[in-house]
Design an enzyme around this catalytic site. Structure first.
Site, PDB file in Angstrom:
ATOM      1  N   ASP A  32      -3.048   2.313  -5.723  1.00 55.04           N
ATOM      2  CA  ASP A  32      -1.997   2.152  -5.127  1.00 55.04           C
ATOM      3  C   ASP A  32      -1.814   1.417  -4.503  1.00 55.04           C
ATOM      4  O   ASP A  32      -0.873   1.487  -3.186  1.00 55.04           O
ATOM      5  CB  ASP A  32      -2.295   3.643  -4.271  1.00 55.04           C
ATOM      6  CG  ASP A  32      -3.871   3.665  -3.096  1.00 55.04           C
ATOM      7  OD1 ASP A  32      -4.135   3.312  -3.309  1.00 55.04           O
ATOM      8  OD2 ASP A  32      -2.436   3.976  -1.910  1.00 55.04           O
ATOM      9  N   GLU A  33      -2.724  -0.255  -4.232  1.00 58.70           N
ATOM     10  CA  GLU A  33      -2.734  -0.904  -4.004  1.00 58.70           C
ATOM     11  C   GLU A  33      -2.349  -2.304  -4.284  1.00 58.70           C
ATOM     12  O   GLU A  33      -3.544  -2.576  -5.119  1.00 58.70           O
ATOM     13  CB  GLU A  33      -3.949  -0.988  -2.766  1.00 58.70           C
ATOM     14  CG  GLU A  33      -3.792  -0.480  -1.340  1.00 58.70           C
ATOM     15  CD  GLU A  33      -5.568  -0.813  -0.603  1.00 58.70           C
ATOM     16  OE1 GLU A  33      -5.422  -1.508  -0.610  1.00 58.70           O
ATOM     17  OE2 GLU A  33      -5.874   0.807  -0.602  1.00 58.70           O
ATOM     18  N   ASP A  40       0.843  -1.749  -0.186  1.00 59.98           N
ATOM     19  CA  ASP A  40      -0.370  -0.070  -0.048  1.00 59.98           C
ATOM     20  C   ASP A  40       0.971   1.258  -0.050  1.00 59.98           C
ATOM     21  O   ASP A  40       1.895   1.887   0.754  1.00 59.98           O
ATOM     22  CB  ASP A  40      -0.799  -0.128   1.016  1.00 59.98           C
ATOM     23  CG  ASP A  40      -2.040   0.696   1.347  1.00 59.98           C
ATOM     24  OD1 ASP A  40      -1.927   2.197   0.429  1.00 59.98           O
ATOM     25  OD2 ASP A  40      -2.296   0.811   2.254  1.00 59.98           O
TER      26      ASP A  40
END
Ligand SMILES: [Mg+2]
Length: 237
Positions: A112-113, A9
């Site tokens: 973003d993960e 993350d």
């Protein structure tokens, strides 16, 4: 065999990526080191906080609140416009391509993960060592930081990456669940909405552990299918 899962993350992704982009363009101030937010047009009342630095967070500023309200909490807050979405997409892709070097079993959960299934790709190394290597490489090669959750299923890996930030690696293995997960307030559980928290509290359920130990039938009676889901989550299934 147990599955070997990492959840990666990016810390304050939109703000961090903007900071890296600004530094690349010659800016000397790293906006991650000051109270700063990425927001819409500041002259419009509707402008909202899209991302915040760790220091802005310390002032109690939350993603989604108005810039007006954020500035009341922190008068010297700096507001930045952010980059075109295409730029963020490029950072996301760079990270994804690096992660592909570690496994082809990647699930892109959001910009973003990512979840990485490393079960068949440890090659004599440990899951934690892989996490350390990835964390170091991302920082050195791309200039932004990530949190990494290390566990044997996706839910626990996601919970773990959300522990202390930024730039941290956290494990959440079976023998750590009581201490690291069950002690957390119920609001920290994945998929628990704001409206569910007071209802659970009324039933005497304050921590994730309280929910895990509650009678599943009672939870289903109160919350239906969603109740079944969150009870299963609390019991790390
Ligand atoms: Mg993030």
């Amino acid at each position: 065999m147990e599955r070997q899962i990492l959840h990666i993350d990016v810390n304050n992704a939109f703000l961090s990526w903007t900071a890296v982009e600004m530094l690349k363009a010659g800016e000397t101030l790293d906006i991650r080191t000051i109270p700063a937010i990425i927001g819409g047009d500041e002259t419009r009342r509707a402008g909202i906080v899209l991302a915040k630095s760790m220091l802005a967070k310390k002032y109690g500023i939350k993603t989604g609140e108005t810039i007006y309200s954020a500035k009341k909490k922190c008068p010297n807050l700096k507001v930045y416009r952010g980059c075109e979405y295409r730029v963020y997409r490029e950072y996301s892709n760079k990270l994804y391509n690096m992660l592909l070097e570690y496994t082809d079993k990647i699930e892109r959960f959001s910009i973003d993960e990512c979840f990485l299934d490393m079960t068949e790709y440890l090659a004599g190394s440990t899951l934690l060592d892989k996490a350390k290597e990835i964390s170091k490489r991302v920082k050195e090669e791309f200039g932004f930081t990530v949190n990494i959750g290390v566990a044997h299923n996706k839910l626990l890996a996601k919970m773990a990456s959300d522990f202390e930030k930024p730039d941290k690696i956290h494990t959440l293995f079976e023998n750590e669940i009581e201490n690291k997960m069950w002690t957390l307030p119920i609001s920290e559980l994945f998929m628990i909405g704001r409206k569910t928290v007071p209802k659970l509290n009324q039933m005497g359920i304050k921590t994730i552990g309280d929910l895990a130990k509650a009678d599943k039938k009672d939870i289903i009676k109160k919350f239906g299918k969603h109740g079944s889901l969150i009870w299963e989550y609390a019991n790390r299934n």
